[in-house]
Design an enzyme around this catalytic site. Structure first.
Site, PDB file in Angstrom:
ATOM      1  N   GLU A  38     -42.785 138.556 -35.158  1.00 55.71           N
ATOM      2  CA  GLU A  38     -43.822 138.457 -35.008  1.00 55.71           C
ATOM      3  C   GLU A  38     -44.356 137.183 -36.193  1.00 55.71           C
ATOM      4  OE1 GLU A  38     -46.143 138.120 -32.684  1.00 55.71           O
ATOM      5  OE2 GLU A  38     -44.478 138.470 -32.000  1.00 55.71           O
TER       6      GLU A  38
ATOM      7  N   TRP B  27     -43.457 134.032 -36.105  1.00 60.96           N
ATOM      8  CA  TRP B  27     -44.287 133.138 -35.581  1.00 60.96           C
ATOM      9  C   TRP B  27     -45.084 132.902 -36.859  1.00 60.96           C
ATOM     10  CZ3 TRP B  27     -44.583 129.812 -31.165  1.00 60.96           C
ATOM     11  CH2 TRP B  27     -43.532 130.439 -30.567  1.00 60.96           C
TER      12      TRP B  27
ATOM     13  N   ASN C   1     -53.137 140.897 -29.868  1.00 60.86           N
ATOM     14  CA  ASN C   1     -52.923 139.571 -28.796  1.00 60.86           C
ATOM     15  C   ASN C   1     -52.389 138.605 -27.703  1.00 60.86           C
ATOM     16  OD1 ASN C   1     -51.389 136.996 -30.366  1.00 60.86           O
ATOM     17  ND2 ASN C   1     -49.380 138.261 -29.031  1.00 60.86           N
TER      18      ASN C   1
END
Ligand code: FAD
Length: 469
Positions: A270, A273, A337
Site C-alpha cells: 500500500e 501504491w 479504503n
C-alpha cells in the site's frame, strides 16, 4: 549564515531532509509556514484538515523551539502572493539560503518556480515525501511506469539494493527558544478525534506494527474492524514520513518484506501504491488539472443529475453500504479504503456521475485529503486512470456489503434507522423494514444496480465505437 526552512506538507522534525540539511552546516536556522486561506478555498480542501494542520503546527512549533528554532506563521491569501512575501521576509531577516521539501501539485510547483525567480538567494529543495525519489524509477525506455506491478517491482529492487535514508532529528542549535503562535484564521472543523503531533503519529505507527501488521493482509478489507493503520492523515501532511513507516516495519519484523507472502508485505504494498500515484502526478501534470489519465475517456457522457449527486453526498441512496460510508465521511472526515472504492464505483458506474465531482467532494471532507492518492483512487475506480479497474468491473454494493460487513456492524454504526434490522436482511433492508417498521424513512434504492451497470458498460463501449470510426 542564516538559513530559512519553509515548512509545507512536511510538518515534522524527524526525517526531514530540508530541516536536517539546513541545520547541518552550523548556520543559524529559522522556520516559517505560509498559510494561504484563499488557495485553500480554491483547492477545496476540508475544514477538518485545516484544523488538523493548525494543531500540528502548534506541536511542530514546540518541538522546533526545543531545537532553538523559532517557527513563524505568515499569511498570503493565494500562492500568487507568496514570492513577494518571501522576498520581503528573506531581505528583512538577512537570510542566506532557503530550504524546503518538494511539493508535487502543479500549483505548488509553479509557486516554487516563481519563488526561485523572486529570490536572489539559493533555494535548496529536497525529496521528503517518498522513499524513492520522483522520476528516479523508469522503464528501460526511460519513461514513467504506467502500470503498478512493474513499478512496484522496480521500487522493491531499488530499496532492496540501496536501502532507504532515515534522517535523525537534528541537533539543537542552542538553548530552547519560546514557541511561536501558530493560529490559522478561516473555517475550521474540530479534528480532536485525531491526536496531533509527531509523537502521536509515531505511537500510532508503533502500535499498528506491533499489533496489526501480521493480519493486515487478511483483515484490511473489513471496515467494522480497526485493521488498517489510520496513518493516512499523518502521511498526507508529512507529520510522518514513509521512511519512518519502513523503519518501524523493519524494527518489528527484523527485515523488510520484499516479496508477496512475506509478513507485512501487504502493508508495504500500500505504501508503494502511495508512491506510484505520487510519481505519476509529477510526470503527468494533467492529473493536477482535473484531466483524465486516459485522454480518450474525456469523451465519456457523464450524467449531470444534481439530485442523485446530492443523495450520494448525503448518504441517501438506499444502498446501506454506500450510505453508511458517506455518512461516516461526513461525520468523521475519514473513510476506510474498501468503502472509498465502493462509493467511487457507485458514483461513477451506478449513478454515471463524473469522477471529478466525487474527487472534489472527497477533498472537501477528508482529513487525509491528498491530491495524488485521491486523484489516483478516483481515476482507478472510474476506469479513467493509470492501471485503472477494468471498465466492466462494477462493484455490486449489496454483495460487497454482505462480504465485507457480514454482520452489518459497520452499517448499524452509521445508519441508526437500520439498528433493528437483523444481519441477514440488513444489506438490502427494504422488505424487512416495510414489514416490521412501517414509516421507517429509509429511502428506496435510487437506481437499479443491474440496469445501471449495463449502462456504465455501454458508456465505455461507446468510446470504443468512437475510436473505430
Ligand atoms: C476514491 C479514493 C480516494 C482516496 N483518497 C485518498 C486521499 O485523499 N488521501 C489518502 O491518503 N488516501 C486516499 N485514498 C487511498 C486509501 O483509501 C487511504 O490511503 C487509506 O484508506 C488510508 O487508511 P490507512 O491509513 O488505514 O491505510 P493503510 O491501509 O494502513 O495503508 C498505509 C498507508 O498507505 C497509503 N495508502 C493505502 N492505500 C492506498 C491507496 N490505495 N492509494 C494510495 N495510498 C494508499 C496511505 O498513505 C496509508 O495511510 C483513496 C482511495 C480511493 C479509492
Amino acid at each position: 549564515m542564516r538559513h530559512l526552512v519553509w515548512f509545507r506538507t512536511d510538518l515534522r522534525v524527524a526525517d526531514n531532509p530540508a530541516l536536517y540539511e539546513a541545520m547541518a552546516g552550523g548556520a543559524r536556522v529559522a522556520a516559517i509556514y505560509i498559510d494561504c486561506p484563499g488557495q485553500w478555498r480554491r483547492h477545496g480542501n476540508a475544514p477538518i484538515q485545516r484544523d488538523f494542520i493548525a494543531r500540528h503546527l502548534s506541536a511542530l512549533s514546540e518541538r522546533l523551539a526545543l531545537l532553538g528554532v523559532s517557527l513563524t506563521v505568515l499569511e498570503a491569501d493565494t500562492f500568487a502572493e507568496v514570492p513577494a512575501l518571501l522576498a520581503q521576509w528573506v531581505a528583512q531577516q538577512g537570510i542566506d539560503a532557503l530550504y524546503a521539501n518538494r511539493e508535487i501539485g502543479i500549483n505548488e510547483r509553479r509557486r516554487d518556480r516563481a519563488v526561485q525567480q523572486a529570490l536572489a538567494i539559493p533555494c535548496r529543495v529536497f525529496n521528503g515525501d517518498c522513499v524513492v525519489d520522483h522520476g528516479s524509477l523508469t522503464t528501460r525506455g526511460g519513461d514513467m511506469f504506467k502500470v503498478f506491478t512493474p513499478f512496484s517491482r522496480a521500487w522493491l529492487a531499488r530499496v532492496r539494493g540501496s536501502g532507504y535514508r532515515l534522517l535523525p532529528v537534528p541537533a539543537a542549535q542552542g538553548a530552547p527558544v519560546p514557541a511561536g503562535t501558530t493560529m490559522l484564521e478561516g473555517e475550521r472543523r474540530c479534528s480532536a478525534a485525531w491526536p496531533a503531533g509527531e509523537a502521536a503519529a509515531g505511537q500510532r505507527l508503533a502500535a499498528f506494527c506491533a499489533a496489526r501488521l501480521d493480519d493486515y493482509g487478511e483483515r484490511r478489507d473489513y471496515p467494522a474492524e480497526a485493521a488498517t493503520s489510520s496513518l493516512s492523515p499523518y502521511l498526507a501532511l508529512g507529520v510522518l514520513s514513509p521512511n519512518q513507516c519502513l523503519a518501524a516495519m523493519e524494527a518489528e519484523l527484523g527485515q523488510l518484506p520484499f516479496s508477496r507472502g512475506e509478513r507485512g508485505f501487504s502493508w508495504l504494498n500500500e505504501l508503494i501504491w502511495r508512491e506510484f500515484y505520487r510519481h505519476l502526478l509529477v510526470v503527468f501534470p494533467r492529473l493536477s488539472m482535473h484531466r483524465a489519465f486516459k485522454p480518450e475517456t474525456e469523451a465519456l457522457q457523464w450524467s449531470r443529475d444534481d439530485e442523485l449527486f446530492r443523495a450520494w453526498c448525503e448518504g441517501r441512496t438506499g444502498y446501506p453500504i454506500i450510505d453508511a460510508a458517506m455518512r461516516c465521511l461526513h461525520q468523521s472526515g475519514w473513510m476506510h479504503n474498501r468503502l472509498r472504492m465502493l462509493v467511487a464505483s457507485f458514483l461513477t458506474k451506478d449513478l454515471h456521475i463524473d469522477w471529478r465531482r466525487g474527487e472534489a467532494w472527497f477533498m472537501s471532507r477528508l482529513i487525509d485529503g491528498e491530491l495524488a492518492a485521491n486523484n489516483g483512487g478516483w481515476q482507478w475506480a472510474a476506469g479513467t486512470g493509470a492501471d485503472a479497474a477494468p471498465y466492466f468491473r462494477v462493484f455490486n454494493p449489496t454483495t460487497q456489503s454482505e462480504r465485507f460487513d457480514p454482520d452489518g456492524d459497520f452499517l448499524r454504526r452509521w445508519l441508526p434507522e437500520l439498528a433493528a434490522v437483523p444481519a441477514g436482511a440488513i444489506h438490502a433492508p427494504h422488505d424487512w423494514l416495510d414489514r416490521h417498521c412501517p414509516g421507517h424513512g429509509y429511502p428506496p434504492p435510487v437506481v437499479d444496480h443491474a440496469r445501471a451497470r449495463r449502462h456504465a458498460i455501454a458508456m465505455f463501449d461507446a468510446l470504443k465505437d468512437r475510436e473505430a470510426v
